[in-house]
Design an enzyme around this catalytic site. Structure first.
Site, mmCIF file in Angstrom:
data_model
loop_
_atom_site.group_PDB
_atom_site.id
_atom_site.type_symbol
_atom_site.label_atom_id
_atom_site.label_comp_id
_atom_site.label_asym_id
_atom_site.label_seq_id
_atom_site.Cartn_x
_atom_site.Cartn_y
_atom_site.Cartn_z
ATOM 1 N N TYR A 1 51.345 41.052 10.310
ATOM 2 C CA TYR A 1 51.860 42.455 10.360
ATOM 3 C C TYR A 1 52.156 43.256 8.847
ATOM 4 O O TYR A 1 51.326 43.855 9.254
ATOM 5 C CB TYR A 1 53.373 42.512 10.876
ATOM 6 C CG TYR A 1 54.251 43.676 11.251
ATOM 7 C CD1 TYR A 1 54.111 44.439 11.715
ATOM 8 C CD2 TYR A 1 54.640 43.565 10.423
ATOM 9 C CE1 TYR A 1 54.848 46.120 12.322
ATOM 10 C CE2 TYR A 1 55.774 45.233 10.192
ATOM 11 C CZ TYR A 1 55.175 46.141 11.232
ATOM 12 O OH TYR A 1 56.263 47.375 11.036
ATOM 13 N N SER B 1 55.013 50.126 6.070
ATOM 14 C CA SER B 1 55.782 50.087 6.538
ATOM 15 C C SER B 1 56.456 49.336 5.059
ATOM 16 O O SER B 1 55.083 49.071 3.490
ATOM 17 C CB SER B 1 55.496 48.599 7.420
ATOM 18 O OG SER B 1 56.854 47.770 7.040
HETATM 19 N N1 LIG Z 1 61.280 49.389 13.713
HETATM 20 C C1 LIG Z 1 61.056 48.637 12.377
HETATM 21 O O1 LIG Z 1 62.291 48.554 11.956
HETATM 22 C C2 LIG Z 1 59.358 49.403 12.173
HETATM 23 C C3 LIG Z 1 59.797 49.601 10.100
HETATM 24 C C4 LIG Z 1 58.465 49.974 9.397
HETATM 25 C C5 LIG Z 1 57.670 50.457 10.281
HETATM 26 N N2 LIG Z 1 57.289 50.120 12.003
HETATM 27 C C6 LIG Z 1 56.583 51.005 12.567
HETATM 28 O O2 LIG Z 1 57.035 52.029 13.305
HETATM 29 C C7 LIG Z 1 55.589 51.864 14.134
HETATM 30 C C8 LIG Z 1 56.758 51.948 15.717
HETATM 31 O O3 LIG Z 1 57.993 50.987 15.681
HETATM 32 P P1 LIG Z 1 59.063 51.278 16.506
HETATM 33 O O4 LIG Z 1 59.722 50.590 15.748
HETATM 34 O O5 LIG Z 1 58.965 52.290 17.247
HETATM 35 O O6 LIG Z 1 57.708 50.087 17.849
HETATM 36 P P2 LIG Z 1 58.637 49.809 19.269
HETATM 37 O O7 LIG Z 1 57.981 49.075 19.399
HETATM 38 O O8 LIG Z 1 59.831 49.943 19.663
HETATM 39 O O9 LIG Z 1 57.066 50.994 19.828
HETATM 40 C C9 LIG Z 1 55.830 50.848 20.257
HETATM 41 C C10 LIG Z 1 55.515 51.501 21.070
HETATM 42 O O10 LIG Z 1 53.940 51.371 20.772
HETATM 43 C C11 LIG Z 1 53.314 50.779 21.973
HETATM 44 N N3 LIG Z 1 52.362 50.455 21.581
HETATM 45 C C12 LIG Z 1 52.050 48.944 21.011
HETATM 46 N N4 LIG Z 1 50.358 48.716 20.895
HETATM 47 C C13 LIG Z 1 50.062 49.789 21.522
HETATM 48 C C14 LIG Z 1 48.634 49.716 21.962
HETATM 49 N N5 LIG Z 1 47.162 48.920 21.709
HETATM 50 N N6 LIG Z 1 48.364 51.232 22.581
HETATM 51 C C15 LIG Z 1 48.723 51.226 22.686
HETATM 52 N N7 LIG Z 1 50.327 51.426 22.235
HETATM 53 C C16 LIG Z 1 51.320 51.172 21.732
HETATM 54 C C17 LIG Z 1 54.156 50.176 23.042
HETATM 55 O O11 LIG Z 1 53.886 50.250 24.307
HETATM 56 C C18 LIG Z 1 55.747 50.898 22.547
HETATM 57 O O12 LIG Z 1 55.831 52.259 23.172
HETATM 58 C C19 LIG Z 1 55.103 50.712 14.292
HETATM 59 O O13 LIG Z 1 53.242 51.116 13.523
HETATM 60 C C20 LIG Z 1 55.754 49.760 13.593
HETATM 61 O O14 LIG Z 1 54.900 48.397 13.131
HETATM 62 C C21 LIG Z 1 58.565 49.814 12.157
#
Ligand SMILES: NC(=O)c1ccc[n+]([C@@H]2O[C@H](COP(=O)([O-])OP(=O)(O)OC[C@H]3O[C@@H](n4cnc5c(N)ncnc54)[C@H](O)[C@@H]3O)[C@@H](O)[C@H]2O)c1
Length: 259
Positions: A155, A142
Protein backbone atom coordinates in the site's frame (compact mmCIF):
# COMPACT_ATOMS: atom_id res chain seq x y z
CA UNK A 1 -24.34 17.75 -25.13
CA UNK A 2 -25.50 18.77 -21.62
CA UNK A 3 -23.90 21.84 -20.04
CA UNK A 4 -23.36 19.85 -16.87
CA UNK A 5 -19.82 18.79 -16.08
CA UNK A 6 -19.25 15.05 -15.94
CA UNK A 7 -16.95 13.34 -13.45
CA UNK A 8 -15.96 9.68 -13.33
CA UNK A 9 -15.31 8.61 -9.73
CA UNK A 10 -13.75 5.22 -8.96
CA UNK A 11 -14.48 3.42 -5.70
CA UNK A 12 -17.72 5.40 -5.46
CA UNK A 13 -19.72 2.85 -3.47
CA UNK A 14 -18.15 3.44 -0.07
CA UNK A 15 -16.06 5.70 2.09
CA UNK A 16 -14.42 8.73 0.49
CA UNK A 17 -15.65 7.84 -3.02
CA UNK A 18 -19.23 7.67 -1.83
CA UNK A 19 -18.87 11.05 -0.10
CA UNK A 20 -17.37 12.47 -3.31
CA UNK A 21 -20.20 11.11 -5.46
CA UNK A 22 -22.68 12.83 -3.11
CA UNK A 23 -20.71 16.09 -3.10
CA UNK A 24 -20.38 16.36 -6.88
CA UNK A 25 -23.92 15.13 -7.63
CA UNK A 26 -25.48 17.55 -5.12
CA UNK A 27 -23.51 20.40 -6.69
CA UNK A 28 -24.89 19.90 -10.17
CA UNK A 29 -22.29 17.58 -11.67
CA UNK A 30 -23.19 14.41 -13.54
CA UNK A 31 -21.43 11.53 -11.85
CA UNK A 32 -20.35 8.22 -13.39
CA UNK A 33 -20.00 6.04 -10.29
CA UNK A 34 -17.51 3.19 -10.67
CA UNK A 35 -17.06 0.30 -8.24
CA UNK A 36 -16.60 -3.47 -8.19
CA UNK A 37 -19.04 -3.98 -5.28
CA UNK A 38 -22.39 -4.26 -7.04
CA UNK A 39 -24.76 -4.15 -4.07
CA UNK A 40 -23.19 -1.13 -2.38
CA UNK A 41 -22.81 0.70 -5.71
CA UNK A 42 -26.45 0.18 -6.65
CA UNK A 43 -27.66 1.21 -3.19
CA UNK A 44 -25.84 4.57 -3.14
CA UNK A 45 -26.62 5.39 -6.78
CA UNK A 46 -30.32 4.58 -6.21
CA UNK A 47 -30.38 6.89 -3.17
CA UNK A 48 -28.88 9.74 -5.21
CA UNK A 49 -31.26 9.14 -8.12
CA UNK A 50 -34.20 9.32 -5.69
CA UNK A 51 -32.90 12.77 -4.69
CA UNK A 52 -33.08 13.72 -8.38
CA UNK A 53 -29.31 13.68 -8.93
CA UNK A 54 -27.75 12.79 -12.28
CA UNK A 55 -25.67 9.74 -11.41
CA UNK A 56 -25.09 6.46 -13.23
CA UNK A 57 -23.50 3.31 -11.74
CA UNK A 58 -20.93 1.29 -13.71
CA UNK A 59 -19.69 -2.01 -12.35
CA UNK A 60 -15.94 -2.27 -12.98
CA UNK A 61 -12.81 -3.68 -11.38
CA UNK A 62 -10.25 -0.97 -12.15
CA UNK A 63 -7.35 -3.40 -11.78
CA UNK A 64 -8.44 -4.95 -15.11
CA UNK A 65 -7.52 -2.93 -18.21
CA UNK A 66 -10.25 -4.42 -20.41
CA UNK A 67 -12.92 -3.59 -17.84
CA UNK A 68 -11.62 0.00 -17.59
CA UNK A 69 -11.64 0.34 -21.38
CA UNK A 70 -15.16 -1.02 -21.63
CA UNK A 71 -16.37 1.20 -18.78
CA UNK A 72 -14.89 4.42 -20.16
CA UNK A 73 -16.57 3.64 -23.50
CA UNK A 74 -19.90 3.10 -21.72
CA UNK A 75 -19.54 6.33 -19.72
CA UNK A 76 -18.79 8.32 -22.88
CA UNK A 77 -21.74 6.65 -24.67
CA UNK A 78 -23.98 7.68 -21.77
CA UNK A 79 -22.71 11.20 -21.01
CA UNK A 80 -20.99 12.04 -24.36
CA UNK A 81 -17.87 13.33 -22.53
CA UNK A 82 -15.85 13.17 -19.30
CA UNK A 83 -14.62 16.49 -17.82
CA UNK A 84 -12.98 15.10 -14.72
CA UNK A 85 -11.62 11.84 -13.30
CA UNK A 86 -11.26 11.12 -9.58
CA UNK A 87 -9.02 8.08 -9.10
CA UNK A 88 -10.17 7.16 -5.60
CA UNK A 89 -10.51 3.35 -5.57
CA UNK A 90 -7.89 1.77 -3.36
CA UNK A 91 -7.10 -1.38 -1.42
CA UNK A 92 -4.96 -1.77 1.68
CA UNK A 93 -3.53 -5.30 1.53
CA UNK A 94 -2.14 -7.09 4.58
CA UNK A 95 -0.44 -5.63 7.65
CA UNK A 96 2.22 -8.31 8.04
CA UNK A 97 5.30 -6.12 7.72
CA UNK A 98 8.42 -6.50 5.62
CA UNK A 99 9.49 -9.92 6.88
CA UNK A 100 6.10 -11.54 6.38
CA UNK A 101 4.02 -9.69 3.78
CA UNK A 102 2.09 -11.77 1.29
CA UNK A 103 3.37 -11.20 -2.25
CA UNK A 104 -0.15 -11.47 -3.69
CA UNK A 105 -1.48 -8.74 -1.35
CA UNK A 106 1.53 -6.61 -2.36
CA UNK A 107 0.68 -7.11 -6.04
CA UNK A 108 -3.03 -6.44 -5.48
CA UNK A 109 -2.26 -3.08 -3.88
CA UNK A 110 -0.27 -1.99 -6.93
CA UNK A 111 -2.77 -3.54 -9.32
CA UNK A 112 -5.65 -1.38 -8.06
CA UNK A 113 -3.93 1.68 -6.60
CA UNK A 114 -1.35 2.27 -9.36
CA UNK A 115 -2.24 0.24 -12.43
CA UNK A 116 -5.97 0.93 -12.10
CA UNK A 117 -5.32 4.66 -11.70
CA UNK A 118 -2.97 4.76 -14.67
CA UNK A 119 -5.35 2.75 -16.87
CA UNK A 120 -8.08 5.27 -16.09
CA UNK A 121 -5.78 8.25 -16.63
CA UNK A 122 -4.78 6.98 -20.06
CA UNK A 123 -8.29 6.05 -21.17
CA UNK A 124 -10.09 9.12 -19.81
CA UNK A 125 -7.46 11.64 -20.89
CA UNK A 126 -7.66 10.25 -24.45
CA UNK A 127 -11.38 11.14 -24.47
CA UNK A 128 -10.53 14.63 -23.18
CA UNK A 129 -7.85 15.17 -25.84
CA UNK A 130 -10.21 13.97 -28.61
CA UNK A 131 -12.82 16.52 -27.49
CA UNK A 132 -10.27 19.26 -26.73
CA UNK A 133 -11.64 19.47 -23.17
CA UNK A 134 -9.61 21.27 -20.53
CA UNK A 135 -10.11 18.34 -18.19
CA UNK A 136 -8.88 17.62 -14.74
CA UNK A 137 -7.70 14.51 -12.93
CA UNK A 138 -7.48 13.92 -9.20
CA UNK A 139 -5.43 11.02 -7.87
CA UNK A 140 -5.23 9.59 -4.38
CA UNK A 141 -2.06 9.20 -2.41
CA UNK A 142 -1.69 9.00 1.38
CA UNK A 143 0.17 10.25 4.43
CA UNK A 144 2.02 6.92 4.18
CA UNK A 145 3.91 8.27 1.19
CA UNK A 146 5.39 11.03 3.40
CA UNK A 147 6.11 9.37 6.72
CA UNK A 148 7.19 5.95 7.96
CA UNK A 149 4.25 3.88 9.17
CA UNK A 150 3.27 0.29 9.98
CA UNK A 151 0.73 0.23 7.19
CA UNK A 152 1.08 -2.49 4.51
CA UNK A 153 4.25 -2.12 2.47
CA UNK A 154 2.48 -2.73 -0.86
CA UNK A 155 0.00 0.00 0.00
CA UNK A 156 2.74 2.45 1.00
CA UNK A 157 4.73 1.75 -2.17
CA UNK A 158 1.64 2.19 -4.32
CA UNK A 159 0.82 5.55 -2.74
CA UNK A 160 4.42 6.70 -3.22
CA UNK A 161 4.15 5.72 -6.87
CA UNK A 162 1.00 7.85 -7.22
CA UNK A 163 2.86 10.84 -5.79
CA UNK A 164 5.50 10.64 -8.55
CA UNK A 165 2.99 9.80 -11.25
CA UNK A 166 0.72 12.70 -10.35
CA UNK A 167 3.48 15.20 -11.05
CA UNK A 168 4.61 13.42 -14.20
CA UNK A 169 1.04 13.15 -15.52
CA UNK A 170 0.54 16.87 -14.84
CA UNK A 171 3.64 17.59 -16.90
CA UNK A 172 2.89 15.20 -19.77
CA UNK A 173 -0.81 16.09 -20.03
CA UNK A 174 -0.26 19.81 -19.51
CA UNK A 175 0.21 20.38 -23.22
CA UNK A 176 -3.39 19.19 -23.68
CA UNK A 177 -4.56 21.60 -20.93
CA UNK A 178 -5.43 18.72 -18.59
CA UNK A 179 -4.63 19.43 -14.92
CA UNK A 180 -3.53 16.59 -12.63
CA UNK A 181 -3.45 16.84 -8.83
CA UNK A 182 -3.84 14.46 -5.89
CA UNK A 183 -5.45 14.40 -2.49
CA UNK A 184 -3.51 12.87 0.38
CA UNK A 185 -5.89 11.98 3.23
CA UNK A 186 -4.94 11.49 6.85
CA UNK A 187 -6.56 8.67 8.82
CA UNK A 188 -10.14 8.73 7.56
CA UNK A 189 -13.27 7.17 9.05
CA UNK A 190 -14.22 4.76 6.24
CA UNK A 191 -14.73 1.00 5.87
CA UNK A 192 -11.06 0.69 4.85
CA UNK A 193 -9.83 1.92 8.24
CA UNK A 194 -12.61 0.31 10.31
CA UNK A 195 -10.28 -2.03 12.22
CA UNK A 196 -8.43 1.06 13.50
CA UNK A 197 -11.27 3.43 14.33
CA UNK A 198 -13.45 0.77 15.93
CA UNK A 199 -10.74 0.10 18.53
CA UNK A 200 -10.87 2.94 21.10
CA UNK A 201 -7.19 2.75 21.99
CA UNK A 202 -6.06 2.77 18.36
CA UNK A 203 -8.58 5.49 17.51
CA UNK A 204 -7.20 7.79 20.22
CA UNK A 205 -3.56 7.08 19.36
CA UNK A 206 -4.11 7.79 15.67
CA UNK A 207 -6.19 10.90 16.43
CA UNK A 208 -3.27 12.16 18.53
CA UNK A 209 -1.00 12.16 15.47
CA UNK A 210 -3.20 14.80 13.81
CA UNK A 211 -2.62 18.38 15.02
CA UNK A 212 -6.16 18.82 16.38
CA UNK A 213 -6.41 15.27 17.78
CA UNK A 214 -8.98 14.16 15.26
CA UNK A 215 -9.73 11.72 12.49
CA UNK A 216 -10.53 12.95 8.99
CA UNK A 217 -14.13 12.54 7.83
CA UNK A 218 -14.70 11.29 4.25
CA UNK A 219 -16.58 14.51 3.43
CA UNK A 220 -13.42 16.55 4.17
CA UNK A 221 -11.52 14.66 1.45
CA UNK A 222 -14.50 14.90 -0.91
CA UNK A 223 -14.57 18.69 -0.36
CA UNK A 224 -10.87 18.95 -1.25
CA UNK A 225 -11.37 16.87 -4.41
CA UNK A 226 -14.35 19.06 -5.33
CA UNK A 227 -12.21 22.17 -4.94
CA UNK A 228 -9.42 20.69 -7.09
CA UNK A 229 -11.97 19.94 -9.84
CA UNK A 230 -13.46 23.45 -9.70
CA UNK A 231 -12.66 26.54 -11.76
CA UNK A 232 -11.33 28.12 -8.54
CA UNK A 233 -8.44 25.64 -8.72
CA UNK A 234 -7.64 26.44 -12.38
CA UNK A 235 -4.14 27.61 -11.47
CA UNK A 236 -3.35 24.52 -9.40
CA UNK A 237 -1.50 21.73 -11.18
CA UNK A 238 0.84 18.92 -10.12
CA UNK A 239 0.02 19.42 -6.46
CA UNK A 240 -0.34 16.81 -3.71
CA UNK A 241 -2.95 18.31 -1.38
CA UNK A 242 -2.80 16.93 2.16
CA UNK A 243 -6.19 16.56 3.86
CA UNK A 244 -4.63 15.35 7.07
CA UNK A 245 -5.07 18.03 9.75
CA UNK A 246 -1.32 18.58 9.66
CA UNK A 247 -0.39 14.91 10.28
CA UNK A 248 2.50 15.20 7.83
CA UNK A 249 3.78 18.41 9.47
CA UNK A 250 5.06 16.07 12.18
CA UNK A 251 4.23 16.74 15.81
CA UNK A 252 6.84 17.36 18.46
CA UNK A 253 6.22 16.94 22.18
CA UNK A 254 4.29 19.90 23.64
CA UNK A 255 6.89 22.03 25.48
CA UNK A 256 4.53 24.98 25.98
CA UNK A 257 4.21 24.32 29.73
CA UNK A 258 7.98 24.49 30.36
CA UNK A 259 8.86 27.95 31.65
N1 LIG B 1 -9.29 5.65 4.95
C1 LIG B 1 -8.09 6.17 5.13
O1 LIG B 1 -7.63 6.33 6.27
C2 LIG B 1 -7.27 6.62 3.94
C3 LIG B 1 -6.10 7.36 4.19
C4 LIG B 1 -5.32 7.76 3.11
C5 LIG B 1 -5.70 7.44 1.81
N2 LIG B 1 -6.85 6.72 1.61
C6 LIG B 1 -7.18 6.41 0.21
O2 LIG B 1 -8.44 6.98 -0.12
C7 LIG B 1 -9.08 6.16 -1.11
C8 LIG B 1 -10.46 5.78 -0.63
O3 LIG B 1 -10.31 5.04 0.57
P1 LIG B 1 -11.50 4.66 1.54
O4 LIG B 1 -10.94 4.73 2.91
O5 LIG B 1 -12.72 5.38 1.18
O6 LIG B 1 -11.63 3.10 1.16
P2 LIG B 1 -12.87 2.11 1.30
O7 LIG B 1 -12.31 0.73 1.35
O8 LIG B 1 -13.74 2.54 2.41
O9 LIG B 1 -13.63 2.31 -0.09
C9 LIG B 1 -12.92 2.00 -1.29
C10 LIG B 1 -13.91 1.76 -2.40
O10 LIG B 1 -13.15 1.39 -3.57
C11 LIG B 1 -13.70 0.22 -4.14
N3 LIG B 1 -12.64 -0.54 -4.83
C12 LIG B 1 -11.53 -1.09 -4.27
N4 LIG B 1 -10.81 -1.70 -5.21
C13 LIG B 1 -11.47 -1.55 -6.37
C14 LIG B 1 -11.23 -1.97 -7.69
N5 LIG B 1 -10.15 -2.72 -8.02
N6 LIG B 1 -12.11 -1.62 -8.66
C15 LIG B 1 -13.21 -0.89 -8.36
N7 LIG B 1 -13.51 -0.47 -7.11
C16 LIG B 1 -12.64 -0.79 -6.14
C17 LIG B 1 -14.29 -0.54 -2.95
O11 LIG B 1 -15.27 -1.49 -3.36
C18 LIG B 1 -14.86 0.60 -2.12
O12 LIG B 1 -16.17 0.94 -2.53
C19 LIG B 1 -8.16 4.96 -1.33
O13 LIG B 1 -7.35 5.19 -2.46
C20 LIG B 1 -7.33 4.92 -0.08
O14 LIG B 1 -6.09 4.30 -0.28
C21 LIG B 1 -7.64 6.32 2.63
Amino acid sequence: MSNKKVILITGAAMGIGRAAACKFARNDWSVAMIDREKEALMAVSEDLKKEGRDVEPFLCDVSDYEQCNDTVEKVVAHYRKIDALYNNAGVLGDRLGILDFDHKAFQEAFQTNVFGSMYMIQLVSRTMVERKLEGCIINTTSINADIATWDPVGYIGSKGAMRCLTRTCAFQLGKYKIRVNAVSPGATVTPMARASWENKEVYDTVAGLHIRNMWIQPEMVADAAFFLASEEAYGINGVILPVDDGYTCGKSADFSKIS
